[in-house]
Design an enzyme around this catalytic site. Structure first.
Site: not given
Ligand code: XLS
Ligand code: NI
Ligand code: NI
Length: 439
Positions: A103, A106
């Site tokens: 993501h 992340d």
């Protein structure tokens, strides 16, 4: 080879065969071994999920982190992100996988403002690019985290607030840019909080239309920038919302076709989401595949006694065998792969446990691949199916398929022919046959 965060592993994990007692060796996953016309690595296209593996610290709603990640030690968010990315690539190299997934949030921390978050992402993408070039590890898919920031509490694309819709659109634009910059082969839309909690405050029809508008914008943007990755939607029935709009493969396919989006998307099927919906993993894979829309897989496992997304590593050989049967029958996943959207348990507290989890998952899928390949080679299921549907090859069946007859003609046929005898479906026999292959 990068060598800082996993000192226990001094060389890449190797295949040692099924009799090996080395817990840090593959017993079945043998990257370059040919199975049919492809190598195991080409069949399975294994990816590591950045969020669980490098961001997970064992924290849950009842307790504090249990897992000390040496790569998350710095108090400076960007330094922490850099070290996490370096640890990730060291792990990929040592495990010997070709792909990873992330993501946006992340790999790069959110800043004080949206603009700062975009800058952070761009910076981290450049580091990821460098590490990809150095190691040869590739991006299977990128995605946007549209569920952690409190502004998305009531949905992102389906938010009741136009300003939130706009923010989500801007965030996805940057996440697609990042994915393109890194040569990502797919881009995933998982409807984090696209759903509802209570119909009393929800205009369901409007929210579904909004989701469709959002996805159409994404398709337009993809065309505009020439992004060649495959768009994927990942169904999930509930959690975090009580009802998610893309709840299963079937509901998602219906949604896509209703809103004219079917040509632009395939599905990313997750095992644990299937079981949360009261379906088997193989059911969801089969529904997607039957529509020509099985694009990729989040390979994990739930716990049937627990009602949430436990995201365990796959170890069940029946499940991996049935999954690989579907995948082999459709000739592979194309640009997709098997992403271990899985985390070690809270009580598995050491970096080495990340290796055990992934090694076990890769071996379980390698075995599933080998077993499914043998079953298909022996044509046992295919010849059984051919036999089961055989009457559709005969005159009556052919006229039904060709649309030459309707209710009246069929009534006339039935009046003039003997009552059909029922043929056995042989479920027990088939289950026994599957068992004889699982060795
Ligand atoms: C959560 C989802 C998520 C997606 C990516 O349940 O599985 O991890 O795979 O956003
Ligand atoms: Ni997932
Ligand atoms: Ni999930």
């Amino acid at each position: 080879m990068l060598n800082k965060y996993f000192p226990e592993i001094q060389k890449p994990v190797e295949y040692e065969g099924k009799d090996s007692k080395n817990p840090l060796a593959f017993k079945y996953y043998n990257k370059n071994q040919k199975v049919g016309n492809k190598t195991m690595a080409e069949h399975l296209r294994i990816a590591v999920a950045f969020w669980h593996t490098f961001m997970g610290d064992g924290q849950d709603m009842f307790g504090a982190p249990t897992f000390v990640c040496p790569w998350r030690a710095s108090s400076n968010p960007m330094k922490r992100a850099e070290e996490t990315l370096e640890a990730a690539f060291e792990f990929f190299q040592k495990l010997g996988v070709d792909y990873y997934c992330f993501h946006d949030r992340d790999i790069a921390p959110e800043g004080e403002t949206f603009a700062e978050s975009c800058k952070n992402l761009e910076k981290m993408v450049q580091l990821a690019k460098k590490l990809q070039n150095e190691t040869g590890v590739k991006l299977l898919w990128g995605t946007a985290n549209l569920f952690s920031n409190p502004i998305y509490a009531q949905g992102a694309a389906t938010s009741p607030d136009a300003r939130v819709f706009a923010t989500a659109a801007a965030q996805v634009k940057h996440a697609i840019d990042a994915t393109q910059e890194l040569g990502g082969e797919n881009y995933v839309f998982w409807g984090g909080r696209e759903g509802y909690e209570n119909l009393l405050n929800t205009n369901l029809q409007f929210e579904q239309e909004q989701l469709a508008r959002f996805l159409h914008m994404a398709v337009e943007y993809k065309k505009k920038i020439g992004f060649e990755g495959q768009f994927l939607i990942e169904p999930k029935p509930a959690e975090p919302m009580k009802h998610q709009y893309d709840s299963t493969a079937a509901t998602t396919l219906y949604f896509l076709s209703r809103y004219g989006l079917l040509d632009h998307f395939k599905l990313n099927i997750e095992a644990n989401h299937a079981t949360l919906a009261g379906n088997t993993f193989e059911h969801e894979l089969t529904v997607a595949s039957a529509a020509g829309k099985l694009g990729s897989v989040d390979a994990n496992r739930g716990d049937l006694l627990l009602g949430w997304d436990t995201d365990q590593f796959p170890t069940d050989l029946y499940s991996t065998t049935f999954a690989m049967l579907v995948i082999l029958r459709q000739n592979g996943l194309g640009k997709g792969g098997l992403n271990f959207d899985a985390k070690v348990r809270r009580t598995s507290t050491d970096p080495i446990d990340l290796f055990y989890g992934h090694i076990g998952g890769m071996d379980a899928f390698a075995r599933g691949l080998l077993i499914a390949h043998r079953i298909l080679e022996d044509k046992i299921l295919d010849s059984f199916l051919e036999e089961r549907y055989a009457t559709f090859k005969e005159e009556l069946g052919q006229s039904i398929i060709a649309g030459k007859v309707g209710f009246e003609e069929l009534d006339a046929w039935v009046q003039n022919n003997p009552t059909p005898t029922v043929k056995s479906g042989r479920i027990e026999l088939l289950e026994n046959i599957i068992n004889s292959y699982i060795v």
